[in-house]
Write an enzyme that holds these catalytic residues in place. Structure first.
Site, PDB file in Angstrom:
ATOM      1  N   LYS A 120      -7.020 -66.008 -13.916  1.00 49.01           N
ATOM      2  CA  LYS A 120      -6.001 -66.958 -14.377  1.00 49.01           C
ATOM      3  C   LYS A 120      -6.439 -67.518 -15.711  1.00 49.01           C
ATOM      4  CE  LYS A 120      -2.502 -69.811 -13.431  1.00 49.01           C
ATOM      5  NZ  LYS A 120      -1.888 -69.417 -14.705  1.00 49.01           N
TER       6      LYS A 120
ATOM      7  N   LYS B  28     -14.159 -73.101 -14.735  1.00 46.86           N
ATOM      8  CA  LYS B  28     -13.225 -74.214 -14.506  1.00 46.86           C
ATOM      9  C   LYS B  28     -12.521 -74.081 -13.151  1.00 46.86           C
ATOM     10  CE  LYS B  28     -10.852 -75.048 -18.081  1.00 46.86           C
ATOM     11  NZ  LYS B  28      -9.815 -74.882 -19.126  1.00 46.86           N
TER      12      LYS B  28
ATOM     13  N   LYS C 176      -8.217 -64.812 -19.840  1.00 48.86           N
ATOM     14  CA  LYS C 176      -7.632 -65.415 -21.040  1.00 48.86           C
ATOM     15  C   LYS C 176      -7.006 -64.326 -21.878  1.00 48.86           C
ATOM     16  CE  LYS C 176      -7.285 -69.548 -22.882  1.00 48.86           C
ATOM     17  NZ  LYS C 176      -7.194 -70.822 -22.154  1.00 48.86           N
TER      18      LYS C 176
ATOM     19  N   THR D  13      -2.454 -81.298 -18.154  1.00 48.72           N
ATOM     20  CA  THR D  13      -3.785 -81.224 -18.777  1.00 48.72           C
ATOM     21  C   THR D  13      -4.225 -82.613 -19.232  1.00 48.72           C
ATOM     22  OG1 THR D  13      -3.375 -78.965 -19.437  1.00 48.72           O
ATOM     23  CG2 THR D  13      -5.111 -80.121 -20.619  1.00 48.72           C
TER      24      THR D  13
HETATM   25  P1  NAD Z   1      -1.116 -77.523 -28.839  1.00 49.62           P
HETATM   26  O1  NAD Z   1      -0.785 -76.325 -29.639  1.00 49.62           O
HETATM   27  O2  NAD Z   1      -0.058 -78.177 -28.021  1.00 49.62           O
HETATM   28  O3  NAD Z   1      -1.728 -78.661 -29.794  1.00 49.62           O
HETATM   29  C1  NAD Z   1      -2.803 -78.444 -30.628  1.00 49.62           C
HETATM   30  C2  NAD Z   1      -2.969 -79.697 -31.494  1.00 49.62           C
HETATM   31  O4  NAD Z   1      -4.143 -79.545 -32.293  1.00 49.62           O
HETATM   32  C3  NAD Z   1      -1.813 -79.925 -32.474  1.00 49.62           C
HETATM   33  O5  NAD Z   1      -1.556 -81.298 -32.575  1.00 49.62           O
HETATM   34  C4  NAD Z   1      -2.366 -79.404 -33.799  1.00 49.62           C
HETATM   35  O6  NAD Z   1      -1.777 -80.038 -34.914  1.00 49.62           O
HETATM   36  C5  NAD Z   1      -3.816 -79.820 -33.645  1.00 49.62           C
HETATM   37  N1  NAD Z   1      -4.703 -79.056 -34.525  1.00 49.62           N
HETATM   38  C6  NAD Z   1      -4.649 -77.754 -34.856  1.00 49.62           C
HETATM   39  N2  NAD Z   1      -5.629 -77.481 -35.740  1.00 49.62           N
HETATM   40  C7  NAD Z   1      -6.309 -78.623 -35.926  1.00 49.62           C
HETATM   41  C8  NAD Z   1      -7.419 -78.996 -36.716  1.00 49.62           C
HETATM   42  N3  NAD Z   1      -8.015 -78.117 -37.517  1.00 49.62           N
HETATM   43  N4  NAD Z   1      -7.876 -80.264 -36.627  1.00 49.62           N
HETATM   44  C9  NAD Z   1      -7.246 -81.161 -35.829  1.00 49.62           C
HETATM   45  N5  NAD Z   1      -6.188 -80.892 -35.084  1.00 49.62           N
HETATM   46  C10 NAD Z   1      -5.726 -79.630 -35.134  1.00 49.62           C
HETATM   47  O7  NAD Z   1      -2.363 -77.106 -27.971  1.00 49.62           O
HETATM   48  P2  NAD Z   1      -2.867 -77.703 -26.583  1.00 49.62           P
HETATM   49  O8  NAD Z   1      -2.208 -76.953 -25.505  1.00 49.62           O
HETATM   50  O9  NAD Z   1      -2.814 -79.193 -26.619  1.00 49.62           O
HETATM   51  O10 NAD Z   1      -4.385 -77.209 -26.619  1.00 49.62           O
HETATM   52  C11 NAD Z   1      -5.394 -77.951 -27.313  1.00 49.62           C
HETATM   53  C12 NAD Z   1      -6.729 -77.617 -26.693  1.00 49.62           C
HETATM   54  O11 NAD Z   1      -6.662 -77.914 -25.297  1.00 49.62           O
HETATM   55  C13 NAD Z   1      -7.141 -76.129 -26.786  1.00 49.62           C
HETATM   56  O12 NAD Z   1      -8.531 -76.042 -26.908  1.00 49.62           O
HETATM   57  C14 NAD Z   1      -6.693 -75.572 -25.439  1.00 49.62           C
HETATM   58  O13 NAD Z   1      -7.429 -74.433 -25.082  1.00 49.62           O
HETATM   59  C15 NAD Z   1      -7.032 -76.765 -24.564  1.00 49.62           C
HETATM   60  N6  NAD Z   1      -6.324 -76.724 -23.283  1.00 49.62           N
HETATM   61  C16 NAD Z   1      -4.954 -76.792 -23.204  1.00 49.62           C
HETATM   62  C17 NAD Z   1      -4.360 -76.725 -21.950  1.00 49.62           C
HETATM   63  C18 NAD Z   1      -2.872 -76.838 -21.778  1.00 49.62           C
HETATM   64  O14 NAD Z   1      -2.401 -76.816 -20.631  1.00 49.62           O
HETATM   65  N7  NAD Z   1      -2.097 -77.016 -22.833  1.00 49.62           N
HETATM   66  C19 NAD Z   1      -5.128 -76.577 -20.790  1.00 49.62           C
HETATM   67  C20 NAD Z   1      -6.495 -76.523 -20.911  1.00 49.62           C
HETATM   68  C21 NAD Z   1      -7.085 -76.597 -22.162  1.00 49.62           C
END
Ligand code: NAD
Length: 428
Positions: free
Chosen positions: A68, A92, A104, A188
């Site tokens: 997953k 995780k 992934k 999340t």
């Molecule tokens: P998203 O695309 O919704 O948001 C990403 C955010 O990061 C945006 O606000 C973007 O502007 C910002 N960003 C991009 N580049 C950047 C930089 N250089 N400096 C600062 N900010 C920057 O993504 P998300 O789903 O919120 O995922 C963010 C992190 O959380 C990732 O590492 C992802 O793997 C992790 N994550 C997400 C989920 C989920 O369910 N969405 C679950 C587990 C982990």
């Protein structure tokens, strides 16, 4: 950097596994991604040309169940990064006790440069190439950076067209109308928030005394900030890819979200209905945000943002990792020695995969749960996972990350050992 991200992930597993006396066979099994696929994804562009994007899918370890993990669309996506993310997913899922292994996927693409129709064709092309790898019983994708519920809907639709049957359980994070779960949108951020509530209880925090800085205002970062703000925490800094804002008094998070939807950047405002007024603030870079003197720092954007290059300047008391891999392994010990506590990604952002699991269960049973059910079950799972790890960390004087990996490797280890190990086969 990305090649070293996978090496970094392996080093962490080996170091923690050895210190926790996890069986060498279990550690060795986690050194090798089970199956990785690289595919070329042809996409008809709007100008009539065909562009070939590179896509990846890694099924890292399936000892505990089907693999997953999300699919990322980002210009920096590459094979070692996908493998590192898949390894973290394996840990995780075990941390929160889900019947899943880790996987992934990703595509090397800047989605902001594609039209909506190109994005749809790319999403469908990905599934056409990966249709032999993914399935509700084998490998179940979900959203990640720059992929969203609409993309999940397109992907499910393509998979169903190929297999000629309804298969909502093949992918999670779908729109509710296509079989998504209530509560997946903020799961999340909510999971991270629930971890902070556990800390609040243990330390008797008064929320309004606690300052929080959030790097990244996307799905994970925004909802964590929103829920903390609702509870009275002071969210003093927020950033996105274009930069950040800071105010000692804290921001009204919903206003900033509202304005970001309009202007596509975070701006320090207070909105009253459709009228948004600027509030006093300082502009700061993403690098400066990480170095703020706050109680809680939430990196919620990219991996590798805290490492040897800035560790001397990190001042937060707690780092709650909503992003995957924001802290590099070579500073784990330094943070521990500095007394900076890390709630690791494999726990702090596990709310997303947990509600994805709920979605998959609902799809397979054909019965949709109410939001309250989702919240209660998520609350139970996060609280148990947090406290299992907290108790082990206290009892064995380990960091929370070390304890989380230990719990996970012991669970994966039990599944591997149940098939028999060297000791079993060599016994008289
Ligand atoms: P998203 O695309 O919704 O948001 C990403 C955010 O990061 C945006 O606000 C973007 O502007 C910002 N960003 C991009 N580049 C950047 C930089 N250089 N400096 C600062 N900010 C920057 O993504 P998300 O789903 O919120 O995922 C963010 C992190 O959380 C990732 O590492 C992802 O793997 C992790 N994550 C997400 C989920 C989920 O369910 N969405 C679950 C587990 C982990």
């Amino acid at each position: 950097m990305s090649d070293s991200i996978f090496q970094d992930a392996l080093t962490r597993v080996r170091t923690i596994g050895e210190s926790a006396k996890v069986s060498p066979e279990v550690i060795e099994s986690l050194m090798h991604p089970m199956r990785t696929m690289t595919a070329s994804l042809p996409v008809r562009m709007d100008d009539g040309s065909t562009h070939y994007f590179t896509g990846y899918r890694c099924r890292y370890n399936n000892a505990l169940g089907p693999t997953k993990g999300g699919i990322r669309f980002h210009p920096d996506v590459n094979l070692p990064e996908v493998q590192a993310l898949a390894l973290w997913m394996s840990i995780k899922c075990a941390v929160v006790g889900l019947p899943y292994g880790g996987g992934k996927g990703g595509v090397t693409v800047d989605p902001k440069k594609l039209s909506r129709m190109e994005l749809e064709r790319l999403s469908r092309s990905y599934v056409r190439q990966m249709a032999d790898v993914i399935s509700p019983e084998r490998d179940i994708p979900a959203p990640d950076v720059y992929t969203n519920e609409r993309i999940m809907g397109w992907m499910m639709d393509e998979y169903e067209a190929i297999t000629r049957k309804k298969a909502p359980g093949v992918i999670t994070g779908k729109p509710i109308s296509l079989g998504g779960s209530l509560g997946r949108d903020d799961a999340t951020g909510r999971g991270a928030y629930l971890c902070i509530l556990e800390l609040e209880q243990k330390h008797n925090w008064i929320p309004s005394d606690i300052s929080v800085a959030v790097q990244g205002f996307g799905n994970g970062g925004y909802h964590a900030a929103r829920l903390l703000h609702e509870r009275g925490y002071k969210v003093v800094a927020i950033s996105d890819s274009k930069g950040g804002i800071f105010s000692q008094n804290g921001f009204d998070v919903p206003s900033i979200y509202e304005e970001k939807q309009r202007s596509r950047q975070v701006r320090a405002v207070y909105c009253n209905h459709s009228v948004c007024e600027q509030v006093e603030h300082q502009i700061l870079s993403n690098a400066e945000l990480l170095e703020l003197d706050v109680d809680i720092l939430i990196p919620a954007a990219l991996d590798g943002v805290i490492g040897k290059h800035n560790i001397d300047n990190i001042k937060a008391n707690y780092i709650v990792e909503v992003a995957n891999g924001p802290v590099l392994s070579d500073v784990d010990d330094i943070l521990h020695e500095k007394g900076i506590h890390v709630i690791p990604d494999v726990l702090a952002n596990a709310g997303g995969v947990t509600v994805s699991y709920f979605e998959w269960v609902q799809n397979r049973s054909g019965y949709a749960w109410e939001l309250q059910d989702v919240h209660e079950r998520l609350g139970k799972i996060m609280s148990k996972a947090f406290n299992d790890i907290w108790d082990l960390a206290k009892a064995e004087k380990r960091s929370m990350r070390n304890a989380a990996y230990t719990v996970a490797m012991r669970r994966i280890g039990q599944a591997i050992e149940a098939h028999g190990t060297r000791d079993y086969f060599n016994a008289d």
